[in-house]
Scaffold this motif. Structure first.
Motif, PDB file in Angstrom:
ATOM      1  N   GLU A 101      -8.315  12.301  -7.377  1.00 51.45           N
ATOM      2  CA  GLU A 101      -6.704  12.313  -7.610  1.00 51.45           C
ATOM      3  C   GLU A 101      -6.275  12.190  -8.969  1.00 51.45           C
ATOM      4  O   GLU A 101      -6.958  11.773  -9.915  1.00 51.45           O
ATOM      5  N   HIS A 102      -5.122  12.713  -9.103  1.00 51.03           N
ATOM      6  CA  HIS A 102      -4.434  12.690 -10.390  1.00 51.03           C
ATOM      7  C   HIS A 102      -3.503  11.378 -10.080  1.00 51.03           C
ATOM      8  O   HIS A 102      -2.537  11.306  -9.350  1.00 51.03           O
ATOM      9  N   LYS A 103      -3.583  10.354 -10.981  1.00 51.67           N
ATOM     10  CA  LYS A 103      -3.043   9.138 -11.071  1.00 51.67           C
ATOM     11  C   LYS A 103      -2.310   8.670 -12.420  1.00 51.67           C
ATOM     12  O   LYS A 103      -3.132   8.965 -13.384  1.00 51.67           O
ATOM     13  N   GLY A 104      -1.047   8.028 -12.523  1.00 51.64           N
ATOM     14  CA  GLY A 104      -0.434   7.936 -13.546  1.00 51.64           C
ATOM     15  C   GLY A 104      -1.084   6.534 -14.103  1.00 51.64           C
ATOM     16  O   GLY A 104      -0.414   5.512 -14.058  1.00 51.64           O
ATOM     17  N   LEU A 105      -2.347   6.337 -14.382  1.00 50.23           N
ATOM     18  CA  LEU A 105      -2.905   4.938 -14.693  1.00 50.23           C
ATOM     19  C   LEU A 105      -2.790   4.785 -16.388  1.00 50.23           C
ATOM     20  O   LEU A 105      -2.606   3.591 -16.642  1.00 50.23           O
ATOM     21  N   ALA A 106      -2.737   5.962 -17.011  1.00 46.53           N
ATOM     22  CA  ALA A 106      -2.931   5.600 -18.617  1.00 46.53           C
ATOM     23  C   ALA A 106      -1.517   5.311 -19.234  1.00 46.53           C
ATOM     24  O   ALA A 106      -1.540   4.741 -20.102  1.00 46.53           O
ATOM     25  N   SER A 107      -0.315   5.845 -18.081  1.00 47.88           N
ATOM     26  CA  SER A 107       0.978   5.723 -18.919  1.00 47.88           C
ATOM     27  C   SER A 107       2.116   4.873 -17.841  1.00 47.88           C
ATOM     28  O   SER A 107       2.639   5.472 -17.261  1.00 47.88           O
ATOM     29  N   SER A 108       1.607   3.479 -17.853  1.00 48.45           N
ATOM     30  CA  SER A 108       2.264   2.908 -16.903  1.00 48.45           C
ATOM     31  C   SER A 108       2.118   1.565 -17.374  1.00 48.45           C
ATOM     32  O   SER A 108       1.464   1.042 -18.189  1.00 48.45           O
ATOM     33  N   LEU A 109       3.208   0.585 -16.871  1.00 47.84           N
ATOM     34  CA  LEU A 109       3.213  -0.877 -16.783  1.00 47.84           C
ATOM     35  C   LEU A 109       2.997  -1.620 -15.651  1.00 47.84           C
ATOM     36  O   LEU A 109       3.876  -1.126 -14.889  1.00 47.84           O
ATOM     37  N   LYS A 110       2.753  -2.787 -15.646  1.00 46.41           N
ATOM     38  CA  LYS A 110       2.499  -3.463 -14.416  1.00 46.41           C
ATOM     39  C   LYS A 110       3.767  -4.632 -14.157  1.00 46.41           C
ATOM     40  O   LYS A 110       4.189  -5.145 -15.307  1.00 46.41           O
ATOM     41  N   ALA A 111       4.301  -4.728 -13.084  1.00 47.63           N
ATOM     42  CA  ALA A 111       5.344  -5.723 -12.743  1.00 47.63           C
ATOM     43  C   ALA A 111       5.177  -6.459 -11.523  1.00 47.63           C
ATOM     44  O   ALA A 111       4.603  -5.678 -10.573  1.00 47.63           O
ATOM     45  N   ASN A 112       5.615  -7.484 -11.266  1.00 50.96           N
ATOM     46  CA  ASN A 112       5.573  -8.003  -9.989  1.00 50.96           C
ATOM     47  C   ASN A 112       7.014  -8.244  -9.386  1.00 50.96           C
ATOM     48  O   ASN A 112       8.027  -8.104 -10.338  1.00 50.96           O
ATOM     49  N   GLY A 113       7.153  -8.619  -8.159  1.00 53.85           N
ATOM     50  CA  GLY A 113       8.600  -8.301  -7.658  1.00 53.85           C
ATOM     51  C   GLY A 113       8.391  -8.853  -6.137  1.00 53.85           C
ATOM     52  O   GLY A 113       7.387  -9.404  -5.691  1.00 53.85           O
ATOM     53  N   LYS A 142      10.607   4.538  -1.185  1.00 52.28           N
ATOM     54  CA  LYS A 142      10.409   5.819  -0.572  1.00 52.28           C
ATOM     55  C   LYS A 142       9.150   6.212   0.617  1.00 52.28           C
ATOM     56  O   LYS A 142       8.536   5.200   0.615  1.00 52.28           O
ATOM     57  N   GLY A 143       9.643   7.193   1.714  1.00 52.50           N
ATOM     58  CA  GLY A 143       8.660   7.422   2.443  1.00 52.50           C
ATOM     59  C   GLY A 143       8.611   6.445   3.645  1.00 52.50           C
ATOM     60  O   GLY A 143       9.749   5.482   4.025  1.00 52.50           O
ATOM     61  N   ASP A 144       7.305   6.345   4.244  1.00 54.51           N
ATOM     62  CA  ASP A 144       7.113   5.424   5.519  1.00 54.51           C
ATOM     63  C   ASP A 144       7.403   4.012   5.059  1.00 54.51           C
ATOM     64  O   ASP A 144       6.569   3.500   4.193  1.00 54.51           O
ATOM     65  N   LYS A 145       8.135   3.160   5.694  1.00 49.98           N
ATOM     66  CA  LYS A 145       8.366   1.605   5.528  1.00 49.98           C
ATOM     67  C   LYS A 145       7.790   0.587   6.666  1.00 49.98           C
ATOM     68  O   LYS A 145       8.163  -0.373   6.340  1.00 49.98           O
ATOM     69  N   GLN A 146       6.876   1.224   7.408  1.00 51.06           N
ATOM     70  CA  GLN A 146       6.556   0.459   8.244  1.00 51.06           C
ATOM     71  C   GLN A 146       5.685  -0.465   7.869  1.00 51.06           C
ATOM     72  O   GLN A 146       4.838  -0.181   7.081  1.00 51.06           O
ATOM     73  N   GLY A 147       5.880  -1.785   8.621  1.00 52.11           N
ATOM     74  CA  GLY A 147       4.972  -2.920   7.722  1.00 52.11           C
ATOM     75  C   GLY A 147       5.444  -3.446   6.821  1.00 52.11           C
ATOM     76  O   GLY A 147       5.335  -4.668   6.405  1.00 52.11           O
ATOM     77  N   LEU A 148       6.897  -3.144   6.318  1.00 54.26           N
ATOM     78  CA  LEU A 148       7.501  -3.532   5.134  1.00 54.26           C
ATOM     79  C   LEU A 148       8.485  -4.481   5.677  1.00 54.26           C
ATOM     80  O   LEU A 148       9.097  -4.162   6.517  1.00 54.26           O
ATOM     81  N   ILE A 149       8.697  -5.707   4.961  1.00 56.70           N
ATOM     82  CA  ILE A 149       9.645  -6.805   5.388  1.00 56.70           C
ATOM     83  C   ILE A 149      10.313  -7.397   4.280  1.00 56.70           C
ATOM     84  O   ILE A 149       9.674  -7.454   3.285  1.00 56.70           O
ATOM     85  N   GLU A 150      11.459  -7.824   4.356  1.00 55.45           N
ATOM     86  CA  GLU A 150      12.327  -8.263   3.189  1.00 55.45           C
ATOM     87  C   GLU A 150      11.558  -9.583   2.782  1.00 55.45           C
ATOM     88  O   GLU A 150      11.075 -10.302   3.568  1.00 55.45           O
ATOM     89  N   GLY A 151      11.327  -9.800   1.432  1.00 54.93           N
ATOM     90  CA  GLY A 151      10.878 -11.006   0.944  1.00 54.93           C
ATOM     91  C   GLY A 151       9.453 -11.023   0.745  1.00 54.93           C
ATOM     92  O   GLY A 151       8.869 -11.910   0.059  1.00 54.93           O
ATOM     93  N   MET A 152       8.672  -9.881   1.153  1.00 56.59           N
ATOM     94  CA  MET A 152       7.206  -9.656   0.816  1.00 56.59           C
ATOM     95  C   MET A 152       7.009  -9.465  -0.709  1.00 56.59           C
ATOM     96  O   MET A 152       7.801  -8.834  -1.598  1.00 56.59           O
ATOM     97  N   SER A 153       5.904 -10.145  -1.098  1.00 55.51           N
ATOM     98  CA  SER A 153       5.612 -10.158  -2.659  1.00 55.51           C
ATOM     99  C   SER A 153       4.837  -8.898  -2.937  1.00 55.51           C
ATOM    100  O   SER A 153       3.922  -8.556  -2.192  1.00 55.51           O
ATOM    101  N   VAL A 154       5.272  -8.136  -4.101  1.00 54.93           N
ATOM    102  CA  VAL A 154       4.498  -6.922  -4.239  1.00 54.93           C
ATOM    103  C   VAL A 154       3.952  -6.869  -5.672  1.00 54.93           C
ATOM    104  O   VAL A 154       4.575  -7.610  -6.518  1.00 54.93           O
ATOM    105  N   THR A 155       3.059  -6.295  -5.989  1.00 59.68           N
ATOM    106  CA  THR A 155       2.491  -5.857  -7.405  1.00 59.68           C
ATOM    107  C   THR A 155       2.679  -4.146  -7.578  1.00 59.68           C
ATOM    108  O   THR A 155       2.302  -3.442  -6.902  1.00 59.68           O
TER     109      THR A 155
END
Length: 383
Positions: free
Chosen positions: A69-81, A297-310
């Motif tokens: 696959e084509h992924k934007g790995l080389a030009s990105s920054l990591k954040a938590n929330g 965006k897209g399918d939000k099934q399984g996502l709940i307010e308050g979940m931690s993300v990377t």
């Protein structure tokens, strides 16, 4: 056509002992000379870079096929929330008037639509208020007639002006009282258009102002409630936002419209997408981090307010070839991937042959690793 790469643990293949670098040649007791020796050497070298698996073996080890696959790995920054629903998409349902809970029509986790009934409550004041409202009709008719009579008397100098003023004041007071009761009854959900002595309402219906999922129910049957008592919480998860915390040094790389790929910190098996729509202007909680808001965006099934993300914020449009990190195997310090060769085993139908291709690994993010093929280059597909 299947995509050429496979997700496979090389050690699992070795443990099963399935055709990796195996070449069987049964001697017939004759010496065929140097030519036969060279052919055997070439065949062995070819087999050393291939793996032959049957359908049963692929199923038993849980082998999965997938494409580069084509992924934007080389030009990105990591954040938590974390995931958050905007306040305008959350509702605390209350009753505007006091009463006792008669019925509950929802439970935590229920999906409801806007205007659907949450609960009903009884209120002893309902009956007297409706009675008073209905009784004001005839009183207003009499007051209107009295005002008209006093106007006629006054115009003929047969009555005192103060009597007309008193009749007008009485009529005005009755109209104000009826209007006040009408507004109160409407706030209770009681319509006054068809209200009559035989259709008095004994229960208040509590409805949700928004559609969504019921998060909490804070009352029981028989509970006393008033305007300050929360009955239930409703959350519209379809409007989930992603709140990321980006440090000051990275702010120049953030702009509206950027794509974000994120995973749940405690459930890293699936990636989701979001888009930046707002960037904060103040530091969060006395830190050097700024809140960046993105809509999921897209399918939000399984996502709940308050979940931690990377999350991985794509800061440039250029992309690099990448594979799921699980598709890369290491042997003796060299990284490889296995590619479906396309060869069919005539002697053993249903078997697949996979070629071992050396690669050079690049950066890894969110379960994907950028790679450079050092062997033949297979067909790419978009992510």
């Amino acid at each position: 056509m299947k995509n050429p790469f496979i997700l496979i643990v090389f050690l699992a293949i070795l443990a099963m002992g399935v055709g990796c670098g195996q070449s069987h040649a049964e001697g017939d007791g004759h010496d065929h000379g140097d030519t036969a020796s060279e052919e055997a050497h070439d065949e062995h070298e070819e087999d050393a870079n291939t793996v032959e698996l049957s359908a049963e073996q692929m199923k038993s080890i849980g082998l999965e096929l997938g494409g580069m696959e084509h992924k934007g790995l080389a030009s990105s920054l990591k954040a938590n929330g974390f995931l958050k629903v905007p306040n305008q998409n959350k509702a605390t349902v209350t009753s505007l008037f006091a009463g006792v809970v008669k019925s509950l029509d929802v439970m935590p986790g229920s999906t409801i639509g806007k205007g659907q009934t949450i609960a009903t409550i009884t209120n002893p004041q309902l009956i007297p208020m409706q009675e008073e409202y209905l009784s004001l009709g005839p009183k207003i008719e009499l007051a209107e007639a009295e005002e008209k009579r006093q106007q006629e008397l006054t115009s003929g100098n047969a009555g005192a002006l103060k009597n007309l003023q008193a009749a007008t004041a009485e009529l005005k007071g009755l109209r104000i009282r009826r209007s006040s009761l009408e507004q109160q009854l409407r706030l209770m959900g009681i319509g006054t258009t068809n209200l009559s002595e035989g259709s008095l309402v004994t229960q208040l219906v509590i409805k949700t102002p928004i559609g969504g999922s019921v998060g909490k129910v804070m009352v029981n049957l028989g509970s006393s409630v008033d305007a300050s008592t929360p009955i239930a919480e409703v959350v519209d998860n379809s409007q989930l936002h992603l709140d990321l915390f980006v440090y000051e040094k990275d702010l120049p790389h953030i702009r509206k419209g950027q794509t974000i790929h994120f995973i749940l910190t405690n459930q890293p098996g699936r990636s989701y997408a979001a888009e930046v729509f707002s960037i904060g202007t103040t530091f969060e909680n006395e830190t050097k981090a700024i809140a960046v808001h993105a809509i999921v965006k897209g399918d939000k099934q399984g996502l709940i307010e308050g979940m931690s993300v990377t999350a991985q914020v794509i800061t440039a449009n250029n992309t690099v070839p990448a594979l799921p990190s699980e598709a890369i195997v290491n042997q003796d310090g060299t990284d490889f991937v296995f590619i479906q060769s396309g060869k069919k085993m005539e002697e053993e139908p249903g078997h697949e042959v996979f070629e071992k291709i050396p690669i050079k690994k690049g950066p890894s993010e969110l379960g994907y690793t950028a790679i450079t093929l050092l062997g033949r280059r297979p067909q790419m597909r978009n992510s």
